[in-house]
Scaffold this motif. Structure first.
Motif, short mmCIF file in Angstrom:
data_model
loop_
_atom_site.label_atom_id
_atom_site.label_comp_id
_atom_site.label_asym_id
_atom_site.label_seq_id
_atom_site.Cartn_x
_atom_site.Cartn_y
_atom_site.Cartn_z
N ALA A 270 0.85 -1.20 0.00
CA ALA A 270 0.00 0.00 0.00
C ALA A 270 0.88 1.25 0.00
O ALA A 270 2.06 1.18 0.39
CB ALA A 270 -0.88 -0.01 1.25
N ASP A 271 0.30 2.38 -0.42
CA ASP A 271 1.04 3.65 -0.33
C ASP A 271 1.32 3.90 1.15
O ASP A 271 0.42 3.77 1.98
CB ASP A 271 0.17 4.76 -0.93
CG ASP A 271 0.99 6.03 -1.15
OD1 ASP A 271 2.23 5.99 -0.99
OD2 ASP A 271 0.37 7.07 -1.47
N GLY A 272 2.56 4.18 1.50
CA GLY A 272 2.95 4.34 2.90
C GLY A 272 3.32 3.02 3.57
O GLY A 272 3.70 2.99 4.74
N GLY A 273 3.21 1.94 2.82
CA GLY A 273 3.50 0.61 3.37
C GLY A 273 5.00 0.32 3.41
O GLY A 273 5.81 1.03 2.81
N GLY B 49 3.96 6.57 -2.79
CA GLY B 49 3.40 6.69 -4.14
C GLY B 49 4.07 5.70 -5.07
O GLY B 49 4.07 4.50 -4.80
N ASP B 50 4.70 6.21 -6.13
CA ASP B 50 5.39 5.32 -7.06
C ASP B 50 6.88 5.21 -6.73
O ASP B 50 7.64 4.61 -7.49
CB ASP B 50 5.22 5.81 -8.51
CG ASP B 50 3.78 5.63 -8.98
OD1 ASP B 50 3.11 4.70 -8.46
OD2 ASP B 50 3.34 6.41 -9.84
N GLU B 51 7.26 5.83 -5.61
CA GLU B 51 8.68 5.75 -5.22
C GLU B 51 8.87 4.72 -4.12
O GLU B 51 8.04 4.56 -3.25
CB GLU B 51 9.15 7.12 -4.72
CG GLU B 51 9.37 8.10 -5.84
CD GLU B 51 9.84 9.44 -5.30
OE1 GLU B 51 10.70 9.43 -4.38
OE2 GLU B 51 9.33 10.46 -5.78
N PHE B 52 10.03 4.06 -4.19
CA PHE B 52 10.37 3.04 -3.21
C PHE B 52 11.70 3.40 -2.59
O PHE B 52 12.71 3.48 -3.29
CB PHE B 52 10.42 1.66 -3.88
CG PHE B 52 9.07 1.21 -4.40
CD1 PHE B 52 8.22 0.47 -3.60
CD2 PHE B 52 8.65 1.57 -5.67
CE1 PHE B 52 6.97 0.06 -4.05
CE2 PHE B 52 7.40 1.17 -6.14
CZ PHE B 52 6.56 0.42 -5.34
N HIS B 53 11.70 3.68 -1.28
CA HIS B 53 12.93 4.06 -0.59
C HIS B 53 13.50 2.85 0.13
O HIS B 53 12.82 2.24 0.94
CB HIS B 53 12.65 5.20 0.39
CG HIS B 53 12.05 6.39 -0.27
ND1 HIS B 53 12.80 7.28 -1.02
CD2 HIS B 53 10.77 6.82 -0.35
CE1 HIS B 53 11.99 8.21 -1.52
NE2 HIS B 53 10.77 7.95 -1.12
#
Ligand code: SAH
Length: 221
Positions: free
Chosen positions: A175-178, A199-203
């Motif tokens: 999920a977004d924020g997951g 969002g569409d970014e993965f840190h």
């Protein structure tokens, strides 16, 4: 009686469990709630009786089929990482194994889904989780590399098996924020890795050196 089996005696007693909790605290686990959960989870019931005297040692132990019950420190650390920050309502676990990590996660989420590729391990885990009153956990016999699409998105995903790459499907089902927590690497060297979705970014963060069994493909009857 059942009570004595759950609370433990001798090598599975409260004192033995307190010693494990202190060891985890010394090794950097800070969340006292998670330490309490470790203390109250009867790890000796997740392994063969012949190994019960080692149940509260901070080590991985064999559970058959070439797999292991995760080391308590690793279970505490992954739970702490997964649950840090926002409340995570819906969680997916890959690699139920004996069900120990599943039992430790259960108090921290509303919905818990867990996938295991080896059928007999899943059958045993199901019995143990029911016995501990954890009937709310949903178990599936499948290759966790594909996640659990019909239940996605998940606020948290935890994998208890290592792979060189993070499966795209798991990131898609976040999920977004997951947050995803997973060991990444080959069979000799792995790093506990955290991925946060924005969002569409993965840190991505690379944390501790760890050692897990491999993330395998397909299922076993
Ligand atoms: N948390 C578990 C760890 C078990 S070891 C415990 O405390 O017992 C990791 C588990 O991951 C093994 O049971 C293994 O069969 C399972 N596994 C490996 N690859 C998998 C995959 N692709 N899908 C589902 N489970 C997998």
């Amino acid at each position: 009686s059942m009570d004595i089996q759950l609370s433990g005696i001798g090598m599975t007693s409260a004192r033995t469990r307190d010693r494990l909790v202190q060891r985890l605290r010394d090794a950097g686990i800070q969340d006292e709630r998670i330490l309490d959960t470790i203390r109250n989870t009867p790890r000796h019931l997740f392994i063969e009786e012949a190994l019960a005297h080692q149940a509260y040692d901070d080590t991985a132990l064999p559970i058959g089929h070439g797999q292991t019950i995760s080391q308590p420190w690793v279970v505490a650390r992954m739970t702490e990482l997964l649950m840090a920050g926002d409340r995570r309502r819906k969680i997916l676990e890959i690699g139920t194994g004996c069900g120990y990590q599943t039992a430790v996660l259960a108090p921290y989420c509303d919905e818990l889904y867990s996938v295991e590729r080896i059928r007999p391990l899943q059958d045993q885990a199901r019995k143990r989780l029911l016995r501990l009153g954890l009937a709310k956990v949903q178990l599936k016999h499948a290759d966790g590399g594909f996640g659990w699409k019909s239940e996605a998105p998940f606020d948290g995903i935890l994998a208890a098996c290592a792979r060189a790459d993070i499966p795209r499907e798991l990131l898609d089902q976040l999920a977004d924020g997951g947050r995803l927590v997973m060991p990444v690497g080959d069979d000799r060297k792995q790093i506990l890795t955290v991925v946060d979705r924005d969002g569409d970014e993965f840190h991505r963060q690379s944390l501790d050196a760890v050692r897990f069994v491999p993330f395998q493909r397909g299922v076993m009857r």
